[in-house]
Design a protein around this motif. Structure first.
Motif, PDB file in Angstrom:
ATOM      1  N   PHE A 259       0.822  -1.204   0.000  1.00 25.83           N
ATOM      2  CA  PHE A 259       0.000   0.000   0.000  1.00 25.83           C
ATOM      3  C   PHE A 259       0.859   1.258   0.000  1.00 25.83           C
ATOM      4  CE2 PHE A 259      -2.204   3.236   2.655  1.00 25.83           C
ATOM      5  CZ  PHE A 259      -3.191   3.589   1.746  1.00 25.83           C
ATOM      6  N   HIS A 260       1.916   1.275   0.806  1.00 21.99           N
ATOM      7  CA  HIS A 260       2.768   2.462   0.862  1.00 21.99           C
ATOM      8  C   HIS A 260       3.652   2.587  -0.379  1.00 21.99           C
ATOM      9  CE1 HIS A 260       1.952   4.372   4.739  1.00 21.99           C
ATOM     10  NE2 HIS A 260       1.684   3.161   5.179  1.00 21.99           N
ATOM     11  N   LEU A 261       3.962   1.488  -1.036  1.00 23.29           N
ATOM     12  CA  LEU A 261       4.640   1.589  -2.333  1.00 23.29           C
ATOM     13  C   LEU A 261       3.748   2.297  -3.350  1.00 23.29           C
ATOM     14  CD1 LEU A 261       6.409  -1.884  -2.691  1.00 23.29           C
ATOM     15  CD2 LEU A 261       7.515   0.358  -2.537  1.00 23.29           C
ATOM     16  N   TYR A 262       2.460   2.001  -3.302  1.00 19.75           N
ATOM     17  CA  TYR A 262       1.519   2.700  -4.180  1.00 19.75           C
ATOM     18  C   TYR A 262       1.445   4.183  -3.830  1.00 19.75           C
ATOM     19  CZ  TYR A 262      -3.042   4.539  -5.500  1.00 19.75           C
ATOM     20  OH  TYR A 262      -4.048   5.338  -5.958  1.00 19.75           O
ATOM     21  N   LEU A 263       1.399   4.501  -2.526  1.00 22.63           N
ATOM     22  CA  LEU A 263       1.333   5.903  -2.121  1.00 22.63           C
ATOM     23  C   LEU A 263       2.579   6.665  -2.546  1.00 22.63           C
ATOM     24  CD1 LEU A 263      -0.160   5.645   1.499  1.00 22.63           C
ATOM     25  CD2 LEU A 263      -1.354   6.209  -0.620  1.00 22.63           C
ATOM     26  N   ILE A 264       3.749   6.040  -2.396  1.00 25.12           N
ATOM     27  CA  ILE A 264       4.994   6.707  -2.788  1.00 25.12           C
ATOM     28  C   ILE A 264       5.033   6.927  -4.294  1.00 25.12           C
ATOM     29  CG2 ILE A 264       7.502   6.454  -2.860  1.00 25.12           C
ATOM     30  CD1 ILE A 264       7.318   4.923  -0.221  1.00 25.12           C
ATOM     31  N   SER A 265       4.609   5.931  -5.048  1.00 21.63           N
ATOM     32  CA  SER A 265       4.668   6.045  -6.507  1.00 21.63           C
ATOM     33  C   SER A 265       3.736   7.128  -7.031  1.00 21.63           C
ATOM     34  CB  SER A 265       4.323   4.704  -7.146  1.00 21.63           C
ATOM     35  OG  SER A 265       2.991   4.318  -6.832  1.00 21.63           O
ATOM     36  N   THR A 266       2.645   7.393  -6.330  1.00 20.85           N
ATOM     37  CA  THR A 266       1.699   8.439  -6.736  1.00 20.85           C
ATOM     38  C   THR A 266       1.844   9.717  -5.920  1.00 20.85           C
ATOM     39  OG1 THR A 266       0.022   7.489  -5.249  1.00 20.85           O
ATOM     40  CG2 THR A 266       0.012   6.763  -7.552  1.00 20.85           C
ATOM     41  N   ASN A 267       2.794   9.751  -5.002  1.00 21.55           N
ATOM     42  CA  ASN A 267       3.067  10.917  -4.148  1.00 21.55           C
ATOM     43  C   ASN A 267       1.811  11.351  -3.403  1.00 21.55           C
ATOM     44  OD1 ASN A 267       4.253  13.164  -2.920  1.00 21.55           O
ATOM     45  ND2 ASN A 267       5.534  13.550  -4.715  1.00 21.55           N
ATOM     46  N   GLN A 268       1.253  10.418  -2.655  1.00 21.57           N
ATOM     47  CA  GLN A 268       0.128  10.697  -1.781  1.00 21.57           C
ATOM     48  C   GLN A 268       0.500  10.339  -0.348  1.00 21.57           C
ATOM     49  OE1 GLN A 268      -3.960   9.573  -3.150  1.00 21.57           O
ATOM     50  NE2 GLN A 268      -2.871   8.447  -4.750  1.00 21.57           N
ATOM     51  N   THR A 269      -0.306  10.808   0.575  1.00 19.39           N
ATOM     52  CA  THR A 269      -0.210  10.374   1.959  1.00 19.39           C
ATOM     53  C   THR A 269      -1.427   9.522   2.293  1.00 19.39           C
ATOM     54  OG1 THR A 269      -1.388  12.297   2.841  1.00 19.39           O
ATOM     55  CG2 THR A 269       1.006  12.505   2.549  1.00 19.39           C
ATOM     56  N   THR A 270      -1.335   8.771   3.368  1.00 25.23           N
ATOM     57  CA  THR A 270      -2.479   7.967   3.788  1.00 25.23           C
ATOM     58  C   THR A 270      -3.683   8.848   4.088  1.00 25.23           C
ATOM     59  OG1 THR A 270      -0.966   6.330   4.737  1.00 25.23           O
ATOM     60  CG2 THR A 270      -3.254   6.254   5.466  1.00 25.23           C
ATOM     61  N   TYR A 271      -3.447   9.973   4.700  1.00 24.73           N
ATOM     62  CA  TYR A 271      -4.527  10.909   5.040  1.00 24.73           C
ATOM     63  C   TYR A 271      -5.220  11.412   3.779  1.00 24.73           C
ATOM     64  CZ  TYR A 271      -6.780  14.917   7.302  1.00 24.73           C
ATOM     65  OH  TYR A 271      -7.692  15.830   7.771  1.00 24.73           O
ATOM     66  N   GLU A 272      -4.442  11.775   2.764  1.00 20.84           N
ATOM     67  CA  GLU A 272      -5.023  12.253   1.516  1.00 20.84           C
ATOM     68  C   GLU A 272      -5.759  11.136   0.774  1.00 20.84           C
ATOM     69  OE1 GLU A 272      -1.556  15.625   0.621  1.00 20.84           O
ATOM     70  OE2 GLU A 272      -1.503  13.654  -0.340  1.00 20.84           O
ATOM     71  N   ASN A 273      -5.205   9.927   0.814  1.00 17.26           N
ATOM     72  CA  ASN A 273      -5.820   8.813   0.107  1.00 17.26           C
ATOM     73  C   ASN A 273      -7.149   8.421   0.733  1.00 17.26           C
ATOM     74  OD1 ASN A 273      -6.019   5.542  -0.106  1.00 17.26           O
ATOM     75  ND2 ASN A 273      -5.186   6.426  -1.985  1.00 17.26           N
ATOM     76  N   PHE A 274      -7.225   8.406   2.056  1.00 15.86           N
ATOM     77  CA  PHE A 274      -8.466   8.041   2.729  1.00 15.86           C
ATOM     78  C   PHE A 274      -9.548   9.100   2.547  1.00 15.86           C
ATOM     79  CE2 PHE A 274      -6.947   4.769   6.091  1.00 15.86           C
ATOM     80  CZ  PHE A 274      -6.456   3.985   5.055  1.00 15.86           C
ATOM     81  N   ARG A 275      -9.137  10.331   2.281  1.00 15.61           N
ATOM     82  CA  ARG A 275     -10.104  11.403   2.064  1.00 15.61           C
ATOM     83  C   ARG A 275     -10.413  11.613   0.583  1.00 15.61           C
ATOM     84  NH1 ARG A 275     -11.071  15.851   5.413  1.00 15.61           N
ATOM     85  NH2 ARG A 275     -10.878  15.336   7.604  1.00 15.61           N
TER      86      ARG A 275
END
Length: 439
Positions: A259-275
């Protein structure tokens, strides 16, 4: 001869000792160890559980599996199995402590609200009153050519930088806030996200390592004794326990790694992704796969904005402010003291002439629990007083509603009669005193 001792505080060294350090006056919910050298979240006790969940299975592996494999393989190869397991575990625990015990990117709080843009001081209007200047609830900033809105934080009294959010658990604004991890007992932000990912990824590799060598040991027993694999498994119950444990764990930490590999590749944070921040609009921080990974792993980590061990001067007493002048925050306006999350501020009537009237303001609804994080307080600008109360005892201020219907403060006739009686007795007493002095 008696010598008068010097007054306390005359010695500069004694004054320096009396000054507290930053971590001693910290307004967040953090816990400090070793005199401010380590900063943890309020749920730091969960860190002990995390250490136990890592160290206990590795200890069982070294005692019941790796030690037996040392006898089956050549000297150097057998020892290396145990050495790698121990060294890798120490490396993971080190990453855990670095993630949990350092400043994640906390933004220092302001002592006073920022002044509104274009504010050149109080402007005189009719009746000697000063106009109320409200801070905007949000501001627009440009990031990589895109307009991004930033919010005002009532607790920290500042406009949060882009990608910053206020953690309701630690009660701090954190730069590039990702989430608050209960397993490490700390916020994950700009200054520790790299170590958090390395910790999760390394734990996944450790689970695979233990899982694999447990099966190697079972197959060695099967081949050595020429028995079925089920009978070989019964001869090493510790291996069975470790296989089940690591299989369950690898789904958790392994899934988190993916999951965090996906966030890093798209330059997102968990907070931004959940919102779902970037589902309907372009992500202004996305710069391509390679640049996104370089931003996380190959850029220098900024220094902490907080000096937790530095001495801070004692704050002087707060000077009273006029309610009718100056400026106010978008929600409550910090014209009376310091509004903290969870505290109930008081509104003091200025210049009413009949004592001090205090009214507690209901603080329900301060917590905005969207997604489990306290992002911002509700907009309270509609219930603030506009008129100056200074020297006007007959006009009573409107009450701040905080989400309720606005009302007014009324002084009962009994209170006015009591005040009139007190004033009359004071005049009579002063008159009789002057007569007595004249006689």
């Amino acid at each position: 001869m008696y010598v008068v001792p010097p007054p306390q505080g005359s010695d500069p060294r004694a004054a320096d000792v009396a000054e507290p350090r930053t971590y001693q006056k910290w307004k967040g919910s953090n816990i400090f160890l070793l005199e401010g050298r380590f900063i943890f979240g309020p749920d730091v006790r969960s860190l002990l559980l995390t250490i136990l969940l890592i160290a206990a299975p590795v200890t069982i592996f070294c005692v019941f599996v790796a030690r037996k494999l040392m006898d089956d393989y050549s000297h150097h190869l057998g020892i290396s199995i145990m050495v790698i397991a121990v060294a890798f575990t120490l490396y993971i625990l080190g990453l855990l402590m670095v993630t949990s015990g350092r400043d994640p990117g906390i933004i220092p709080r302001n002592a006073h609200p920022p002044e509104p843009e274009g504010y050149d001081g109080p402007a005189e209007v009719g009746g000697g009153q000063t106009p109320q200047l409200r801070l905007p609830r949000m501001k627009d900033v440009v990031v990589n050519g895109f307009t991004v809105k930033v919010k005002y934080c009532d607790t920290c009294m500042l406009y949060r930088p882009p990608r910053c959010s206020h953690c309701s658990i630690c009660n701090n604004c954190v730069e590039r806030f990702d989430h608050h991890c209960p397993w490490v007992g700390q916020c994950i932000g700009l200054r520790n996200y790299r170590y958090f990912f390395m910790f999760v990824f390394s734990t996944t590799l450790l689970c695979i390592y233990v899982f694999g060598f447990c099966w190697v040991y079972i197959m060695r027993i099967k081949n050595a004794e020429q028995i079925t694999i089920w009978k070989a498994m019964t001869k090493t119950p510790a291996s069975i326990v470790l296989i089940v444990y690591t299989f369950i764990s690898v789904w958790f930490v392994g899934g988190l790694t993916v999951f965090h590999l996906y966030l890093i590749s798209t330059n997102q944070t968990t907070y931004e992704n959940f919102r779902y921040r970037y589902d309907q609009r372009t992500n202004p921080y996305h710069r391509g796969l390679v640049e996104n990974f370089k931003e996380i792993f190959f850029t220098s980590i900024p220094s902490s904005k907080n000096k937790f061990r530095a001495r801070v001067p004692r704050e002087p007493g707060l000077q009273p402010r006029s309610v009718g002048g100056g400026f106010i925050s978008p929600n409550m306006g910090k014209t009376v003291g310091d509004l903290e999350m969870g505290r109930k501020p008081t509104w003091r009537e200025a210049g009413a002439g009949v004592g001090d009237f205090e009214q507690g303001l209901n603080n329900d609804g301060l917590d905005n629990k969207e997604g489990g994080f306290d992002d911002a307080s509700p907009d309270l600008s509609q219930g603030l007083p506009v008129e100056s109360m200074e020297g006007r005892a007959g006009i009573h201020p409107r009450r701040s509603s905080w989400g309720r219907k606005s009302g007014s403060w009324e002084i009962s006739p009994e209170v006015l009669a009591l005040a009139a009686g007190v004033g009359e007795s004071n005049r009579v007493g002063s008159g009789s005193g002057s007569k007595t002095a004249g006689n």
